[in-house]
Enzyme design. Sequence first.
Site, PDB file in Angstrom:
ATOM      1  N   ASN A   1       0.836  -1.198   0.000  1.00 53.88           N
ATOM      2  CA  ASN A   1       0.000   0.000   0.000  1.00 53.88           C
ATOM      3  C   ASN A   1       0.865   1.240   0.000  1.00 53.88           C
ATOM      4  O   ASN A   1       2.025   1.212   0.413  1.00 53.88           O
ATOM      5  CB  ASN A   1      -0.929   0.018   1.219  1.00 53.88           C
ATOM      6  CG  ASN A   1      -0.181   0.227   2.529  1.00 53.88           C
ATOM      7  OD1 ASN A   1       0.309  -0.729   3.131  1.00 53.88           O
ATOM      8  ND2 ASN A   1      -0.101   1.464   2.979  1.00 53.88           N
ATOM      9  N   CYS A   2       0.311   2.350  -0.512  1.00 55.66           N
ATOM     10  CA  CYS A   2       0.932   3.655  -0.348  1.00 55.66           C
ATOM     11  C   CYS A   2       0.051   4.417   0.628  1.00 55.66           C
ATOM     12  O   CYS A   2      -0.651   3.821   1.427  1.00 55.66           O
ATOM     13  CB  CYS A   2       1.106   4.361  -1.687  1.00 55.66           C
ATOM     14  SG  CYS A   2      -0.438   4.755  -2.533  1.00 55.66           S
ATOM     15  N   VAL A   3       0.038   5.725   0.564  1.00 56.50           N
ATOM     16  CA  VAL A   3      -0.661   6.494   1.587  1.00 56.50           C
ATOM     17  C   VAL A   3      -2.172   6.348   1.501  1.00 56.50           C
ATOM     18  O   VAL A   3      -2.869   6.432   2.501  1.00 56.50           O
ATOM     19  CB  VAL A   3      -0.251   7.987   1.508  1.00 56.50           C
ATOM     20  CG1 VAL A   3      -0.753   8.638   0.253  1.00 56.50           C
ATOM     21  CG2 VAL A   3      -0.709   8.734   2.743  1.00 56.50           C
TER      22      VAL A   3
END
Length: 527
Positions: free
Chosen positions: A472-474
Amino acid sequence: MMQKIQKFGGAMFTPVLLFAFAGIIIGIGTLFTTEVVFGPLAAPDTAWFKCWNVLLEGGWTVFRQLPLLFAVSLPIGLAKKQNARCCMEALVLYLTFNYFMAAILSGWGTLLGIDYTAEVGGTSGLTMIANIKTLDMGMIGALMISGLVIYLHNRFFDTELPEWLGVFSGSTFVFMLGFFVMIPVAILSVFIWPKIQMGMFLFQGFVLNAGVIGVGIFVFLERILIPFGLHHLLYSPFYYDNIVVQGGIYAYWAQQLPTIAASTTNLRELAPYAAYTATGWSKIFGCPGIALAFYFTAKPDKKKQLLALLIPITLTAVLCGVTEPIEFTFLFIAPALFAVHALLSSILAMTMYLLGIVGIYSGGAIEMASLNWIPLAPTHGMQYLIMLAVGLCFTAIWFFVFRFLILKFDFKTPGREDEVEDVKFYSKQEYRDTKQGGEEKGITSPQSERSQLAIRVLEALGGKDNIVDVTNCVTRLRVNVVDESLVATDAVFKSLGTHGAACNGKSIQVIIGLSVPKLRDEFEKLL
């Protein structure tokens, strides 16, 4: 290849998440230790200064140790097993690599054209990493070494050794291999990197001389690369490495804040290098205009429901600088709108530059206030009033342009979808009612909304047998799948309560919002 690049971009974002808080602390600490704001109270020999300086020095931790931070953080997103052990391996081998380079430069630096006795920083090409005087390869060097360690870890961590050599298995075996790999890598680095540094200095001159056109091109590219998840790779070297200024724009600006706060000279003259963080103007001024356009073009019976969606995602963009939730509501429905959005972002950035308004403006209003408006308001307040007036004018431009295009081409933006694609947000009871269906498919789940959402997202992705890996990213859950034909449509993902999904071959990005790390935990439990 695109899957690997996107996964790398997501992993890169792990340490970047720390920057917002660290930047706020630096902004606050700088404000309270600036004499132009607090007068004699903030003199270096006062108790006031010394107490606030403790906070300020703590805030500098992240920015002063960026290479080390990136080297340790990359395995969190890219190691396929035993991530924590891979982080340790990356740390020790990155330090080993730098010790090797230090020894080579100390013994043969003059033959290589490098003055190892010179002070670190400036044009010496040297820096200090964990008290090691070494070649300044910045974030790129850290990522290179960390990437090599991750490769060794993924391939050799589970190597079976004879029982009598068992003590050398696991992380020790990876370290042993990495130790000898680092020697030729260090030798190649001291030969090649100084030439790259020279190229960087030339590129720095080009960027600084490009003026308003350079700012516009940079901001346009930063926006337009978002669908591919590659925008991090564009701006990270500018913001956190030595492409433009020593240590990156963020760190250099924070260092110069007291000097800038003490001067009434135009900001562009004081800090021309800061023009390239203008990517945030569209976040605080453009996103509200887009949200207004969506609301006023929505079907009357959907406006109330749409408002519940628009308020939080717009506030997220304005306050936190996280724009994916709002941008991904229309990006793949009407990509032409996104291109227009990128163009308007570029024009706004160039306008601010021409007015002399530069600084740290890549995040949201909270970051902008702490690093710009609060510490600099006493000496640059008039420029900020001009900034506000111009920004609000562009909010109106975004609104009218988007409204015109949506109505002209009948784009199915949020609130205008056909009934079959209607965006539905499930209630708690509806989530609970799906529990039995999940158990029938062999998936057990806790009694929570997040767990139920994770089940639904997994089903929409084709089930756990269709999942290759997940990061995941932000704001996004990044998933690689076996068969993309089993993945549901963007409309289905929206119906589950997410902000939609972006599909690029076997690489899927489900837009969740700032709660994505917790959802990923639930998602991985199901796997």
